[in-house]
Design a protein around this motif. Structure first.
Motif, PDB file in Angstrom:
ATOM      1  N   GLN B  86       0.755  -1.124   0.181  1.00 17.88           N
ATOM      2  CA  GLN B  86      -0.068   0.084  -0.109  1.00 17.88           C
ATOM      3  C   GLN B  86       0.842   1.165   0.075  1.00 17.88           C
ATOM      4  OE1 GLN B  86      -3.468  -0.025  -0.052  1.00 17.88           O
ATOM      5  NE2 GLN B  86      -3.304   2.061  -0.301  1.00 17.88           N
ATOM      6  N   ALA B  88       3.547   1.736  -1.727  1.00 17.70           N
ATOM      7  CA  ALA B  88       4.045   2.181  -2.707  1.00 17.70           C
ATOM      8  C   ALA B  88       2.838   2.823  -3.444  1.00 17.70           C
ATOM      9  CB  ALA B  88       4.395   0.751  -3.483  1.00 17.70           C
ATOM     10  N   ALA B  89       1.833   2.431  -3.349  1.00 18.37           N
ATOM     11  CA  ALA B  89       0.493   3.027  -4.182  1.00 18.37           C
ATOM     12  C   ALA B  89       0.565   4.459  -3.600  1.00 18.37           C
ATOM     13  CB  ALA B  89      -0.768   2.294  -3.887  1.00 18.37           C
ATOM     14  N   ASP B  90       0.528   4.578  -2.314  1.00 17.15           N
ATOM     15  CA  ASP B  90       0.251   5.917  -1.611  1.00 17.15           C
ATOM     16  C   ASP B  90       1.610   6.836  -2.160  1.00 17.15           C
ATOM     17  OD1 ASP B  90      -1.954   5.060  -0.270  1.00 17.15           O
ATOM     18  OD2 ASP B  90      -0.788   4.863   1.482  1.00 17.15           O
ATOM     19  N   GLY B  91       2.827   6.413  -2.158  1.00 17.24           N
ATOM     20  CA  GLY B  91       3.815   7.189  -2.508  1.00 17.24           C
ATOM     21  C   GLY B  91       3.905   7.696  -4.082  1.00 17.24           C
ATOM     22  N   ILE B  92       3.336   6.632  -4.857  1.00 13.64           N
ATOM     23  CA  ILE B  92       3.224   6.929  -6.417  1.00 13.64           C
ATOM     24  C   ILE B  92       2.129   7.998  -6.508  1.00 13.64           C
ATOM     25  CG2 ILE B  92       2.749   6.187  -8.397  1.00 13.64           C
ATOM     26  CD1 ILE B  92       3.688   3.486  -7.745  1.00 13.64           C
ATOM     27  N   LYS B  93       0.839   7.968  -5.787  1.00 15.16           N
ATOM     28  CA  LYS B  93       0.044   8.883  -5.724  1.00 15.16           C
ATOM     29  C   LYS B  93       0.508  10.121  -5.375  1.00 15.16           C
ATOM     30  CE  LYS B  93      -4.208  10.238  -3.574  1.00 15.16           C
ATOM     31  NZ  LYS B  93      -4.126  10.393  -2.258  1.00 15.16           N
ATOM     32  N   ILE B  95       3.483  11.300  -5.266  1.00 19.06           N
ATOM     33  CA  ILE B  95       4.577  12.271  -6.278  1.00 19.06           C
ATOM     34  C   ILE B  95       3.811  12.464  -7.528  1.00 19.06           C
ATOM     35  CG2 ILE B  95       6.584  11.568  -7.598  1.00 19.06           C
ATOM     36  CD1 ILE B  95       7.406   9.720  -5.312  1.00 19.06           C
ATOM     37  N   ILE B  96       2.965  11.790  -8.121  1.00 20.56           N
ATOM     38  CA  ILE B  96       2.539  12.205  -9.507  1.00 20.56           C
ATOM     39  C   ILE B  96       1.158  13.389  -9.125  1.00 20.56           C
ATOM     40  CG2 ILE B  96       2.996  10.127 -10.697  1.00 20.56           C
ATOM     41  CD1 ILE B  96       0.079   9.302 -10.479  1.00 20.56           C
ATOM     42  N   LYS B  97       0.891  13.672  -7.870  1.00 17.91           N
ATOM     43  CA  LYS B  97      -0.293  14.465  -7.817  1.00 17.91           C
ATOM     44  C   LYS B  97       0.321  16.151  -8.076  1.00 17.91           C
ATOM     45  CE  LYS B  97      -3.704  14.638  -4.554  1.00 17.91           C
ATOM     46  NZ  LYS B  97      -4.160  14.485  -3.219  1.00 17.91           N
ATOM     47  N   PHE B 267       3.704  16.017  -3.337  1.00 16.78           N
ATOM     48  CA  PHE B 267       4.987  15.621  -2.625  1.00 16.78           C
ATOM     49  C   PHE B 267       5.463  16.198  -1.635  1.00 16.78           C
ATOM     50  CE2 PHE B 267       9.779  15.184  -2.359  1.00 16.78           C
ATOM     51  CZ  PHE B 267       9.672  13.687  -2.377  1.00 16.78           C
TER      52      PHE B 267
END
Lengths: 211, 402
Positions: B86, B88-93, B95-97, B267
């Motif tokens: 989870q 990783a999903a949160d981190g990617i979200k 960063i790309i926000k 971020f």
């Protein structure tokens, strides 16, 4: 003593924490996409337009009176009246909606449109998986998507549908009685007119018999 | 074997350092004076910069799962095995926000506030001993350094709240500063008791002072009356310093939405989140160092387990304690918060200093247990009674408007 309540609370949460691993009954949540719980009968999500008969567009009960459009609190309904008229279920000539759009992203499922509708033509649906990949066009629902049959309504809200059908039956009966009364009155008036004419006739000079 | 496993990271560092030196020799490059200390520093700091963010990632998942279980839910269970990816999903979200900055915000301070917060959160790790001979910078005044740098996070929090030009952010920041200033005092004074006993501000020396075993229990300060009270007060104050529930007024979701970091997204928001957890690990690490014997094993028989493993085991236990309290206690009101700090924690912590002094000057024996313990328990009963005892205010009566 200070802190007793905290220790009690900690014990309670520890019981929940460990208990949720031991007994499955404790876990009250549903694993949604795989598991679903049946909806209650009064469940409501988004309005739909009721039609009778087989053809959705011909059978729409909506007469484009625009009451729902005016009453809608977030103003998510958009109606354009038709130019021509057609026969409704009561046998009267009525307008019909040329355009009937509801903005799904604005609708707040308040059901006020349903409550104000005098024609039993807009009702609440129970479908809740309404997400779309197109956030502009996909969220603007037009009358073709909104039209659903009365059988569907009977299926999702049996009690309300029965009440609605009964109310419509009363309306139809009234309309028929009125029509009948009208016919009778007309006939009576015609008869009276005839009688009057008959009474007057002897006084009038006798026409030429040949004509 | 045990020794080498215990020192594996220290050996690794020396090995890498000498390897680098040999490489330079082989290339026949004379290194400048500053190079080798710099490389040594980087080799000491790189593990800190890797291990603790990784721990942060794991903790976010464990916390959500733990809170879920406390509330009889599953918690995240979709991403990866048992939901453990989870983070990783949160981190990617995150960063790309999109990174939104309010038009009226003070752009410079809005940008540097999360940076400063993360820097302070990382800097305090420099003085924490994670294991035997495992401390990045062995400062003589390590404790002082820790508190001095840690206090700078208040500045960053207020900077974030003020520069956002948002009423909720400002309210949250003012609450945060009021709270952090109030709880800094019990936090520091509860550690002062340890400094009084050990006579040093060096965190490595404080750990060494707790490395002996007297009888059944190890000589950890938590197993003394003043140490136990000090540890409890330290943890409560640390909880308040970290703005974690039940002291999450600065970011109270139901009142001021997210408090001082309401205007941060993407971020930068993740940086706030990161620094919050890094501070939690750092303060837990300090609590371990001061009261729970640092990297020492609880029993002499268990010495074969490496010292760093003990440190991280204790760290995980304290993290669990933080999660557990968060799942249990509701948020305090502002007046209750201040009452707890100024009317209970600070008097208690001052009494605790006296108890520590009594412990030190009474000398070994049961007398010091009695005197110190009686003082601590008596003060606890006395201070706790008047304010926190539920008062019988009688039956509630209602008066309706006519």
């Amino acid at each position: 003593m200070l802190g007793k309540g905290i220790i009690k609370g900690m014990a309670e949460t520890a019981r929940n924490f460990l208990g949720s691993y031991v007994s499955a009954e404790r876990l009250t949540t549903v694993q949604y996409p795989e598991q679903r719980i049946p909806q209650i009968e009064k469940a409501r999500q988004f309005p739909f337009l009721v039609f009778d008969g087989d053809d959705p567009m011909k059978g729409l009960r909506c007469v484009a009176c625009q009451i729902c459009e005016k009453e809608c609190p977030p103003k998510c309904i958009y109606i354009v009246k038709s130019k021509d008229k057609r026969v409704d279920y009561k046998g009267q000539m009525q307008l019909y909606p040329a355009t009937f759009d509801i903005d799904l992203s604005v609708c707040m499922s308040c059901q006020i449109c349903v409550e104000v509708c005098p024609f039993e033509s807009i009702k609440m649906d129970t479908a809740y998986e309404l997400s779309t990949t197109d956030r502009f066009g996909g969220l603007m629902v037009n009358k073709h998507q909104l039209a659903k049959s009365n059988e569907h309504y009977r299926h999702i809200h049996p009690t309300d549908a029965a009440a609605s059908d009964a109310a419509l039956a009363v309306e139809v009966a009234k309309a028929q009685a009125k029509a009948k009364a009208d016919i009778e009155a007309k006939a009576k008036a015609a008869a009276e007119a005839k009688a009057k004419a008959a009474v007057i006739t002897p006084v009038a000079p006798k026409p030429v018999a040949a004509t | 074997m045990t020794e080498s496993l215990d020192q594996i990271f220290v050996t690794l560092k020396h090995w890498l350092l000498s390897g680098f030196e040999n490489l330079l020799k082989w290339l026949e490059v004379a290194p400048p004076d500053w190079l080798m200390p710099l490389v040594s520093m980087v080799l000491s700091l790189a593990p800190i910069l890797m291990v603790f963010p990784a721990l942060f990632a794991i903790t976010t998942v464990l916390e959500r799962k733990g809170l879920g279980r406390i509330q009889n839910r599953y918690g995240p269970n979709r991403v990866g095995p048992f939901g453990f990816l989870q983070f990783a999903a949160d981190g990617i979200k995150a960063i790309i926000k999109e990174d939104l900055v309010p038009r009226a915000a003070d752009k410079i301070f809005h940008f540097i506030a999360p940076v400063i917060l993360v820097i302070t959160a990382f800097t305090v790790y420099a003085v924490l001993p994670f294991g035997r001979n495992m401390v990045a910078v062995d400062l003589d005044a390590g404790l002082l350094f820790f508190f001095a740098v840690g206090a700078a996070s208040e500045l960053a929090v207020f900077m974030a709240g003020w520069s956002s030009r948002n009423k909720y952010a400002l309210l949250g920041a003012m609450r945060a500063v009021a709270q952090m200033v109030s709880y800094e005092i019990p936090l520091i004074l509860s550690s002062v008791a340890v400094v009084m006993i050990t006579g040093t501000l060096s965190l490595t020396k404080i750990v060494e002072a707790q490395s002996t075993h007297a009888g059944l229990l190890p000589d950890w300060f938590v197993f003394t009356p003043w140490g136990f009270m000090g540890f409890a007060l330290f943890m409560i104050a640390a909880n308040a310093e970290l703005n974690r529930s039940p002291f999450d007024l600065p970011e109270g979701e139901s009142e001021i939405i997210a408090g001082y970091f309401i205007e941060y997204s993407g971020f930068k928001f993740a940086l706030f989140f990161l620094s919050e957890y890094l501070s939690m690990f750092a303060l837990s690490g300090l609590g371990i160092t001061l009261f729970l014997g640092g990297w020492n094993a609880p029993f002499a028989v268990l010495d074969f387990i490496p010292s760093w493993a003990w440190f991280f085991a204790k760290l995980l236990a304290l993290i669990f304690l933080f999660i557990w309290t968060r799942g249990t206690l509701p948020r305090l009101r502002q007046d209750q918060l201040m009452n707890l700090a100024w009317k209970f924690m600070i008097p208690m912590v001052l009494v605790n200093l006296v108890a520590a002094a009594l412990w030190h000057f009474t000398g070994p024996g049961w007398m010091r247990w009695l005197s110190s313990g009686a003082l601590v328990v008596g003060a606890y009963m006395l201070l706790g009674k008047p304010q926190f005892e539920s008062k019988d205010i009688g039956k509630r009566t209602y008066r309706f408007a006519d």
